[in-house]
Design a protein around this motif. Structure first.
Motif, PDB file in Angstrom:
ATOM      1  N   ASP A 165       3.802   4.533 -16.788  1.00  0.00           N
ATOM      2  CA  ASP A 165       2.775   5.589 -16.867  1.00  0.00           C
ATOM      3  C   ASP A 165       1.364   5.028 -17.001  1.00  0.00           C
ATOM      4  N   GLU A 166       1.151   3.758 -16.727  1.00  0.00           N
ATOM      5  CA  GLU A 166      -0.185   3.165 -16.828  1.00  0.00           C
ATOM      6  C   GLU A 166      -0.654   2.575 -15.505  1.00  0.00           C
ATOM      7  N   GLY A 167       0.067   2.816 -14.441  1.00  0.00           N
ATOM      8  CA  GLY A 167      -0.334   2.289 -13.148  1.00  0.00           C
ATOM      9  C   GLY A 167       0.152   0.866 -12.914  1.00  0.00           C
ATOM     10  N   THR A 168      -0.166   0.358 -11.731  1.00  0.00           N
ATOM     11  CA  THR A 168       0.329  -0.960 -11.312  1.00  0.00           C
ATOM     12  C   THR A 168      -0.783  -1.729 -10.608  1.00  0.00           C
ATOM     13  N   ILE A 169      -0.824  -3.035 -10.868  1.00  0.00           N
ATOM     14  CA  ILE A 169      -1.753  -3.934 -10.175  1.00  0.00           C
ATOM     15  C   ILE A 169      -0.931  -4.987  -9.458  1.00  0.00           C
ATOM     16  N   VAL A 170      -1.012  -5.039  -8.141  1.00  0.00           N
ATOM     17  CA  VAL A 170      -0.314  -6.031  -7.332  1.00  0.00           C
ATOM     18  C   VAL A 170      -1.349  -7.039  -6.829  1.00  0.00           C
ATOM     19  N   ILE A 205       2.935  -8.874 -10.161  1.00  0.00           N
ATOM     20  CA  ILE A 205       2.772  -7.463 -10.506  1.00  0.00           C
ATOM     21  C   ILE A 205       2.470  -7.368 -11.991  1.00  0.00           C
ATOM     22  N   ASP A 206       1.450  -6.613 -12.330  1.00  0.00           N
ATOM     23  CA  ASP A 206       1.114  -6.312 -13.719  1.00  0.00           C
ATOM     24  C   ASP A 206       1.192  -4.803 -13.879  1.00  0.00           C
ATOM     25  N   SER A 207       2.138  -4.343 -14.685  1.00  0.00           N
ATOM     26  CA  SER A 207       2.356  -2.897 -14.760  1.00  0.00           C
ATOM     27  C   SER A 207       2.991  -2.514 -16.095  1.00  0.00           C
ATOM     28  N   ASN A 208       2.742  -1.295 -16.503  1.00  0.00           N
ATOM     29  CA  ASN A 208       3.410  -0.652 -17.626  1.00  0.00           C
ATOM     30  C   ASN A 208       3.756   0.773 -17.230  1.00  0.00           C
ATOM     31  N   VAL A 228      -6.033 -10.854  -2.788  1.00  0.00           N
ATOM     32  CA  VAL A 228      -5.966  -9.445  -2.401  1.00  0.00           C
ATOM     33  C   VAL A 228      -5.345  -8.678  -3.567  1.00  0.00           C
ATOM     34  N   THR A 229      -6.031  -7.674  -4.051  1.00  0.00           N
ATOM     35  CA  THR A 229      -5.567  -6.894  -5.209  1.00  0.00           C
ATOM     36  C   THR A 229      -5.462  -5.428  -4.827  1.00  0.00           C
ATOM     37  N   VAL A 230      -4.289  -4.816  -5.092  1.00  0.00           N
ATOM     38  CA  VAL A 230      -4.057  -3.384  -4.843  1.00  0.00           C
ATOM     39  C   VAL A 230      -3.762  -2.727  -6.186  1.00  0.00           C
ATOM     40  N   THR A 231      -4.531  -1.703  -6.525  1.00  0.00           N
ATOM     41  CA  THR A 231      -4.436  -1.044  -7.838  1.00  0.00           C
ATOM     42  C   THR A 231      -4.159   0.441  -7.649  1.00  0.00           C
ATOM     43  N   ASP A 232      -3.237   0.956  -8.463  1.00  0.00           N
ATOM     44  CA  ASP A 232      -2.988   2.404  -8.447  1.00  0.00           C
ATOM     45  C   ASP A 232      -2.868   2.911  -9.879  1.00  0.00           C
ATOM     46  N   GLN A 233      -2.935   4.227 -10.039  1.00  0.00           N
ATOM     47  CA  GLN A 233      -2.821   4.879 -11.356  1.00  0.00           C
ATOM     48  C   GLN A 233      -1.557   5.721 -11.417  1.00  0.00           C
ATOM     49  N   GLY A 234      -0.468   5.208 -10.830  1.00  0.00           N
ATOM     50  CA  GLY A 234       0.765   5.977 -10.721  1.00  0.00           C
ATOM     51  C   GLY A 234       1.704   5.828 -11.909  1.00  0.00           C
ATOM     52  N   ILE A 235       3.001   5.932 -11.621  1.00  0.00           N
ATOM     53  CA  ILE A 235       4.002   5.996 -12.684  1.00  0.00           C
ATOM     54  C   ILE A 235       4.250   4.630 -13.336  1.00  0.00           C
ATOM     55  N   GLY A 236       3.838   3.566 -12.686  1.00  0.00           N
ATOM     56  CA  GLY A 236       4.011   2.242 -13.258  1.00  0.00           C
ATOM     57  C   GLY A 236       5.467   1.781 -13.290  1.00  0.00           C
ATOM     58  N   LEU A 289       0.824  -1.213   0.000  1.00  0.00           N
ATOM     59  CA  LEU A 289       0.000   0.000   0.000  1.00  0.00           C
ATOM     60  C   LEU A 289       0.856   1.261   0.000  1.00  0.00           C
ATOM     61  N   ASP A 290       1.994   1.222   0.682  1.00  0.00           N
ATOM     62  CA  ASP A 290       2.887   2.383   0.710  1.00  0.00           C
ATOM     63  C   ASP A 290       3.416   2.694  -0.688  1.00  0.00           C
ATOM     64  N   ASN A 291       3.786   1.672  -1.447  1.00  0.00           N
ATOM     65  CA  ASN A 291       4.250   1.898  -2.825  1.00  0.00           C
ATOM     66  C   ASN A 291       3.127   2.474  -3.677  1.00  0.00           C
ATOM     67  N   ALA A 292       1.902   1.922  -3.527  1.00  0.00           N
ATOM     68  CA  ALA A 292       0.784   2.416  -4.330  1.00  0.00           C
ATOM     69  C   ALA A 292       0.516   3.892  -4.045  1.00  0.00           C
ATOM     70  N   CYS A 293       0.580   4.290  -2.765  1.00  0.00           N
ATOM     71  CA  CYS A 293       0.329   5.688  -2.415  1.00  0.00           C
ATOM     72  C   CYS A 293       1.509   6.597  -2.767  1.00  0.00           C
ATOM     73  N   LYS A 294       2.724   6.039  -2.681  1.00  0.00           N
ATOM     74  CA  LYS A 294       3.913   6.852  -2.944  1.00  0.00           C
ATOM     75  C   LYS A 294       4.022   7.242  -4.417  1.00  0.00           C
ATOM     76  N   TYR A 295       3.738   6.301  -5.301  1.00  0.00           N
ATOM     77  CA  TYR A 295       3.963   6.542  -6.730  1.00  0.00           C
ATOM     78  C   TYR A 295       2.705   6.964  -7.474  1.00  0.00           C
ATOM     79  N   SER A 296       1.631   7.261  -6.761  1.00  0.00           N
ATOM     80  CA  SER A 296       0.394   7.697  -7.408  1.00  0.00           C
ATOM     81  C   SER A 296      -0.230   8.827  -6.600  1.00  0.00           C
TER      82      SER A 296
END
Length: 461
Positions: free
Chosen positions: A442-447, A437-440, A384-392, A359-366
């Protein structure tokens, strides 16, 4: 004992055992055949004597010379005895004592069923002969000198043959064992040449199909893991040294400069604050390394805990650090009465640390809202799935972010040391779960974290 010697010994014992069994088999059936053949000759002798003496009415003459021949049909120590129906001896070509011994077997004679008997090496056959409606008991006995001589010769030949063949079997076993183990010797020599400085070397996998090839493939896979571990350790030491040296150098430089040049208290406090910040970075890095070490250790105190409660504890810590960040939580609305709660076999402190890091990574980079979903994938796994719209993360760097002190290229302008995900993966692995981890960029990250469910019982809570 060397494997080659063991194989040679076992091969020798096996082949010699088979050979001895076959030799005994041959000797036994030859012995049976000799006995049956000699019994047949004795019965033939008895019939011949009966026809010659009884039909020609020569029993009263009792001339022994009528049966005393020296041709091939004559048996060694041949004895012929004829008894009348009232069991009286009426003819013998031997001594009367020997003939009387035949009388003991008269009761065992039956028409059309010849009687045979062996005593020591002397064998006897008896028949019932009928002539002019009278019964006669005819016995013929003798010693099968030729048959026993052939049998003894066969036994000697088999014994000598087995001894000679035994020598060949030993050498053949040694040769085939050596040839069979030669590929293993080659593998051992190749493995001996692989050192810590030459971990790039690999064992020849041969045809890739037989057992030796599978052993070589296993060695190579193990070497791949060892090389990866060495490279990870080397990278870890290099990054750790760099990460520790930089803030220490900065703190030392700041303090030395302040000691020499800072004359005013305000300026000195500013320098001290800068040094304290660097020292805090060192403390944070050290705590991260200690967490990584703790996650590496075998942790045995696993108990059933509520996964949802663990996640809520982690969220409370994240809310205290990111007070304005929105986190959208999705939990199941209800749990059926006959179903188990979100129980997993884990350690509350370690599992909470893992979710705090995610959760800290998701909040830090988004800068946008973060999503968290908890669901039951099947009867034995929680998801458990954590999704963000950050730098990816760059696609080719996704697998590397689990390495200690590794940071993606686009994350180096953010605070951190690259330890959190490494610790998280080790914790999840410790509890027999998986993290992906599924990420690209500038497209966010899904853990995604999958954790096995614990067996449910009413007293688990």
């Amino acid at each position: 004992m060397l494997i080659r010697n063991k194989l040679t010994l076992r091969f020798t014992v096996l082949v010699v055992g088979i050979q001895l069994f076959f030799s005994i088999f041959i000797y036994y059936f030859n012995s049976v055949y000799r006995q049956q053949e000699f019994y047949s000759r004795l019965q033939g002798k008895a019939r011949l004597a009966a026809r010659l003496l009884i039909k020609r009415n020569l029993l009263s003459i009792n001339e022994k010379h009528l049966l005393a021949k020296g041709d091939l049909s004559t048996l060694s120590d041949e004895r012929i005895s004829i008894f009348s129906s009232d069991k009286k001896l009426i003819f013998t070509n031997g001594d009367s004592l020997h003939a009387q011994s035949h009388a003991f077997f008269i009761d065992k004679l039956k028409p059309d069923f010849p009687f045979t008997y062996t005593s020591d090496r002397f064998e006897l056959a008896g028949i019932v002969y009928t002539y002019n409606e009278k019964y006669y008991f005819v016995f013929a006995s003798g010693y099968d000198q030729s048959g026993f001589s052939k049998l003894e010769n066969m036994a000697m030949i088999l014994l000598l043959g087995n001894l000679v063949v035994l020598v060949f079997i030993i050498f053949a076993g040694w040769y085939f064992a050596s040839e069979s183990l030669a590929p293993i010797s080659d593998v051992v020599q190749q493995v001996d040449s692989i050192t810590a400085s030459r971990l790039d070397l690999r064992v020849n996998e041969g045809n890739g199909e037989d057992e030796i090839a599978k052993l070589a493939i296993t060695f190579n896979r193990m070497l791949d893991r060892v090389q990866q571990a060495f490279e990870s350790q080397r990278s870890f030491v290099s990054h750790a040294s760099h990460e520790l040296r930089t803030p220490l150098t900065n703190a030392l430089g700041t303090l030395e400069t302040s000691l020499i040049y800072d004359k005013e208290l305000t300026v000195a406090k500013t320098s001290m604050a800068s040094a304290i910040e660097e020292l805090n970075n060192i403390i944070e890095l050290t705590n991260g390394l200690l967490s990584l070490t703790k996650a590496d250790a075998t942790f045995s105190s696993l108990t059933p805990i509520r996964l949802d409660e663990c996640i809520l504890d982690a969220l409370s810590l994240i809310y205290s650090k990111y007070k304005t960040r929105e986190i959208i939580i999705s939990f199941p609305e209800s749990i059926p009465a006959d179903s188990e709660p979100f129980l997993v076999e884990a350690n509350m402190q370690l599992l909470r640390t893992a979710f705090v890091n995610i959760l800290d990574n998701a909040c830090k980079y988004s800068t946008q809202a973060v999503g968290l979903t908890l669901e039951k994938k099947d009867n034995s796994t929680f998801l458990v799935t954590v999704t963000d719209q950050g730098i990816g993360i760059e696609k080719e760097q996704v697998d590397k972010v689990f390495l200690p002190l590794y940071r993606a290229t686009n994350s180096r302008n953010f605070p951190g040391f690259g330890i959190g995900l490494a610790v998280t993966k080790k914790i999840i692995d410790l509890f027999k779960g998986t993290i992906s981890i599924d990420s690209n960029s500038d497209e966010g990250t899904i853990v995604t974290v999958e954790i096995p469910a614990a067996p449910f019982s009413d007293n688990s809570l």
